[in-house]
Design a protein around this motif. Sequence first.
Motif, short mmCIF file in Angstrom:
data_model
loop_
_atom_site.label_atom_id
_atom_site.label_comp_id
_atom_site.label_asym_id
_atom_site.label_seq_id
_atom_site.Cartn_x
_atom_site.Cartn_y
_atom_site.Cartn_z
N LYS A 298 0.83 -1.21 0.00
CA LYS A 298 0.00 0.00 0.00
C LYS A 298 0.86 1.26 0.00
N PHE B 161 2.55 1.67 -3.39
CA PHE B 161 1.62 2.17 -4.41
C PHE B 161 1.33 3.65 -4.19
N VAL C 141 2.10 6.70 -6.85
CA VAL C 141 1.11 7.69 -7.30
C VAL C 141 1.57 9.09 -6.98
N LYS D 238 -11.90 13.27 -11.87
CA LYS D 238 -12.58 12.00 -12.13
C LYS D 238 -13.91 12.27 -12.82
N PRO E 177 -13.59 -5.83 -13.15
CA PRO E 177 -12.99 -4.68 -13.86
C PRO E 177 -13.36 -4.65 -15.34
N GLY F 275 -14.27 0.63 -5.55
CA GLY F 275 -12.83 0.65 -5.75
C GLY F 275 -12.47 0.36 -7.19
N VAL F 276 -13.14 -0.61 -7.81
CA VAL F 276 -12.89 -0.92 -9.20
C VAL F 276 -13.24 0.28 -10.09
N ASP G 250 -13.14 3.35 -9.34
CA ASP G 250 -12.10 4.37 -9.17
C ASP G 250 -10.79 4.00 -9.87
N ALA G 251 -10.54 2.69 -9.98
CA ALA G 251 -9.23 2.23 -10.44
C ALA G 251 -9.13 2.03 -11.94
N VAL G 252 -10.24 1.68 -12.61
CA VAL G 252 -10.14 1.36 -14.04
C VAL G 252 -10.60 2.52 -14.91
#
Length: 278
Positions: free
Chosen positions: A9, A12, A16, A34, A234, A273-274, A276-278
Motif C-alpha cells: 500500500k 503504491f 502515485v 474524475k 474490472p 474501488g474498481v 475508481d481504479a479502471v
Amino acid sequence: MTSRRSFVKKGFAGLVAGSVLSMQETNADVVFEKKEDSFKLGIAGFSFVNFKLDEALAMMKRTDVHHLCIKDFHLPYNSTAEQITAFHEKLKESGVTGYAVGPIYTKTHKDIDNAFDYAKRVGVKLIVGIPNHEDLAYVDQKVKEYDIKYAIHNHGPEDKLYPNAASIHELVKNLDPRVGICFDMGHNKRDNQDSVADLGKYAKRIFDLHLKNVTAASKDGKACELGRGVIDIPAFVKMLRKSKYNGVCSLEYEKDMKDPLAGIAESVGYFKGVCDAV
C-alpha cells in the motif's frame, strides 16, 4: 514490523504521489478530475428479504448506497396512497430513492394490469418482471399505455422461461423499445454465458442490472461477494462505460441472507474501488 500488505500500500501510494509530483513539475496547469459515471449503484430489494424496511435502510446507510429496487414485502401491492407517501418519506430520510419495483411474477393479464397500476401508484418508471411468453404482446401493449419500462429478469439454467440475456432479447427485440432486460449477470454466467460480452451485445435493451458474482459458470455456481467470483468485474465496469449504460447497477446479494451486511459492505467497497481504479 511492516506487513507485506502495508508495504504494498505504501509503495503504491508513493508511486502515485511521485507521478503526480512529476506531472506538477512538468506542467503546473495539469488537473486530475474524475469523470462521473452514467450508471448508479443501488441494491435490489430481494437482498433484504429477511429484514424490515428500517433495518434494510440502516444497512444501505452504513454502506453508502442510495438507490433501491422496491420489493412488495417492504411496500405491499395493496398499499394505499398514504402508505406509499409514508414509504417514500422514510426512504428520503435515509437518503434513498426507490427507482423501480420488482421482480414481479405474473401469470395472467390481470396480474400484469396490477403490476403496472402498482408501479404508477408508487411513482416509478420501471418494472422488473417475469411474464409468461404468451403474455409478452400484452406487456408490449401496457408499456405503451403507461409509458413505463418493463425489464424481464433472467434466472439461470433452472429458468425455463428466461435462462439468460440472449433468451430475453430474442423475444423482445421486435417489441416496443420500452420492453427490455433486467440483466442478472450472475445467473447469466451460471448458464455458461459471457456476462461481459452480453452486456455490450444487449446494452440498448438493458434497463436494469443485478450486480452479483458467482463461484462457477455452471448450474452449481453459488452467489458470492462481488470480488470473489468468476466474472471479471474490472472488465465488466469497462463494458458498462463502453456501452454507456445509464441505469442502476443494483447489487443483489444472495449469500448469507440472514446476516448480509459484511458481504454487502465488501461488495459495495470492491465495486466502488474498481470504478475508481479502471
